[in-house]
Design a protein around this motif. Structure first.
Motif, PDB file in Angstrom:
ATOM      1  N   THR A  38      59.659  49.289  38.463  1.00  0.00           N
ATOM      2  CA  THR A  38      58.206  49.375  38.577  1.00  0.00           C
ATOM      3  C   THR A  38      57.740  48.699  39.862  1.00  0.00           C
ATOM      4  OG1 THR A  38      57.934  47.342  37.308  1.00  0.00           O
ATOM      5  CG2 THR A  38      57.876  49.402  36.071  1.00  0.00           C
ATOM      6  N   VAL A  39      56.566  49.100  40.334  1.00  0.00           N
ATOM      7  CA  VAL A  39      55.934  48.468  41.490  1.00  0.00           C
ATOM      8  C   VAL A  39      54.616  47.874  40.992  1.00  0.00           C
ATOM      9  CG1 VAL A  39      54.931  48.814  43.771  1.00  0.00           C
ATOM     10  CG2 VAL A  39      57.014  50.058  43.124  1.00  0.00           C
ATOM     11  N   ASP A  40      54.558  46.556  40.961  1.00  0.00           N
ATOM     12  CA  ASP A  40      53.402  45.821  40.456  1.00  0.00           C
ATOM     13  C   ASP A  40      52.341  45.732  41.554  1.00  0.00           C
ATOM     14  OD1 ASP A  40      51.579  43.961  39.460  1.00  0.00           O
ATOM     15  OD2 ASP A  40      53.154  42.727  38.544  1.00  0.00           O
ATOM     16  N   ALA A  44      43.604  40.334  42.284  1.00  0.00           N
ATOM     17  CA  ALA A  44      42.511  39.531  41.741  1.00  0.00           C
ATOM     18  C   ALA A  44      41.445  40.381  41.064  1.00  0.00           C
ATOM     19  CB  ALA A  44      41.889  38.688  42.853  1.00  0.00           C
ATOM     20  N   ASP A  45      41.316  41.643  41.437  1.00  0.00           N
ATOM     21  CA  ASP A  45      40.305  42.516  40.849  1.00  0.00           C
ATOM     22  C   ASP A  45      40.814  43.316  39.651  1.00  0.00           C
ATOM     23  OD1 ASP A  45      38.426  41.733  42.751  1.00  0.00           O
ATOM     24  OD2 ASP A  45      39.109  43.254  44.181  1.00  0.00           O
ATOM     25  N   SER A  46      42.042  43.103  39.226  1.00  0.00           N
ATOM     26  CA  SER A  46      42.599  43.835  38.080  1.00  0.00           C
ATOM     27  C   SER A  46      41.822  43.478  36.819  1.00  0.00           C
ATOM     28  CB  SER A  46      44.075  43.492  37.892  1.00  0.00           C
ATOM     29  OG  SER A  46      44.820  43.937  38.995  1.00  0.00           O
ATOM     30  N   ALA A  47      41.426  44.496  36.067  1.00  0.00           N
ATOM     31  CA  ALA A  47      40.600  44.303  34.868  1.00  0.00           C
ATOM     32  C   ALA A  47      41.281  43.382  33.868  1.00  0.00           C
ATOM     33  CB  ALA A  47      40.294  45.652  34.224  1.00  0.00           C
ATOM     34  N   GLY A  48      40.595  42.290  33.524  1.00  0.00           N
ATOM     35  CA  GLY A  48      41.113  41.367  32.529  1.00  0.00           C
ATOM     36  C   GLY A  48      42.432  40.712  32.905  1.00  0.00           C
ATOM     37  N   ARG A  49      42.778  40.735  34.173  1.00  0.00           N
ATOM     38  CA  ARG A  49      44.041  40.187  34.694  1.00  0.00           C
ATOM     39  C   ARG A  49      45.261  40.876  34.085  1.00  0.00           C
ATOM     40  NH1 ARG A  49      42.303  34.313  33.545  1.00  0.00           N
ATOM     41  NH2 ARG A  49      43.487  34.914  31.734  1.00  0.00           N
ATOM     42  N   TRP A  50      45.073  42.128  33.636  1.00  0.00           N
ATOM     43  CA  TRP A  50      46.195  42.895  33.111  1.00  0.00           C
ATOM     44  C   TRP A  50      47.010  43.446  34.269  1.00  0.00           C
ATOM     45  CZ3 TRP A  50      47.923  43.157  28.280  1.00  0.00           C
ATOM     46  CH2 TRP A  50      47.073  42.725  27.265  1.00  0.00           C
ATOM     47  N   ARG A  51      48.287  43.492  34.076  1.00  0.00           N
ATOM     48  CA  ARG A  51      49.178  44.028  35.103  1.00  0.00           C
ATOM     49  C   ARG A  51      48.867  45.497  35.356  1.00  0.00           C
ATOM     50  NH1 ARG A  51      55.653  44.793  34.459  1.00  0.00           N
ATOM     51  NH2 ARG A  51      54.918  46.189  32.866  1.00  0.00           N
ATOM     52  N   GLU A  52      48.917  45.883  36.623  1.00  0.00           N
ATOM     53  CA  GLU A  52      48.737  47.277  37.023  1.00  0.00           C
ATOM     54  C   GLU A  52      50.001  47.730  37.741  1.00  0.00           C
ATOM     55  OE1 GLU A  52      45.128  48.165  39.149  1.00  0.00           O
ATOM     56  OE2 GLU A  52      44.065  46.564  38.099  1.00  0.00           O
TER      57      GLU A  52
END
Length: 138
Positions: A38-40, A44-52
Motif C-alpha cells: 500500500t501507499v499511505d 493533516a487534512d485526512s478526515a478524522g485522522r483515518w489512514r488514506e
C-alpha cells in the motif's frame, strides 16, 4: 469455486522460451499467494485522522511455493540450473475451474530433504519478476 483436487493445481515451466510448457516435478503441495503493498497518503487534512491509501499505486507480486518429489532427472536439472543461474523464466500455474496464471518468475529457494527410510523430497519457492497474465478457465 467448488472443491477441487489439489493434484490438479499444476506448476509448469517453459524450459526453452518457445511457449511450450512442461509440468515440473511431482509436487505434493502447492501454494500461490498474491500480495500488494500500500501507499499511505494520510496527511493533516485526512478526515478524522483515518489512514488514506492511494489506489493503484502499490507494488504487486505473486509468490509460488511447492514441495514434492522430482518425477525425473530432467525436472531436477531444470529447477537446479535455473536456481544457480538466478534465471527468470516463464512459468504457468494452472488452477482447475479458475484459470491460468502466467508470467516471469525467479526461483528464490530450493531445498532438498530425505530420511533414511524414505524418498528425497524438495521444496521450491518462486517470486514474480514482472507482469502476470490471467486467463479464465473455459
Amino acid at each position: 469455486m467448488v472443491a477441487q483436487k489439489g493434484k490438479d493445481l499444476l506448476l509448469k515451466l517453459d524450459p526453452d522460451g518457445t511457449g511450450a510448457f512442461v509440468t515440473i516435478a511431482g509436487l505434493r503441495t502447492k501454494r500461490l499467494a498474491f500480495n500488494s503493498e500500500t501507499v499511505d497518503v494520510t496527511n493533516a487534512d485526512s478526515a478524522g485522522r483515518w489512514r488514506e491509501l492511494l489506489a493503484g499505486a502499490g507494488v504487486q507480486r505473486a509468490s509460488v511455493s511447492g514441495s514434492g518429489i522430482f518425477k525425473d532427472q530432467t525436472s531436477d536439472a531444470l529447477l537446479r540450473a535455473r536456481f544457480f543461474e538466478g534465471a527468470i523464466s516463464a512459468w504457468q500455474l494452472a488452477i482447475p475451474d479458475f484459470g491460468m496464471i502466467e508470467g516471469p518468475f525467479q526461483i528464490t529457494a530450493l531445498e532438498y530433504a530425505g530420511s533414511h527410510d524414505g524418498e528425497v523430497t524438495f521444496e521450491a519457492a518462486l517470486e514474480s519478476a514482472g507482469a502476470l497474465s490471467f486467463a479464465e478457465a473455459a
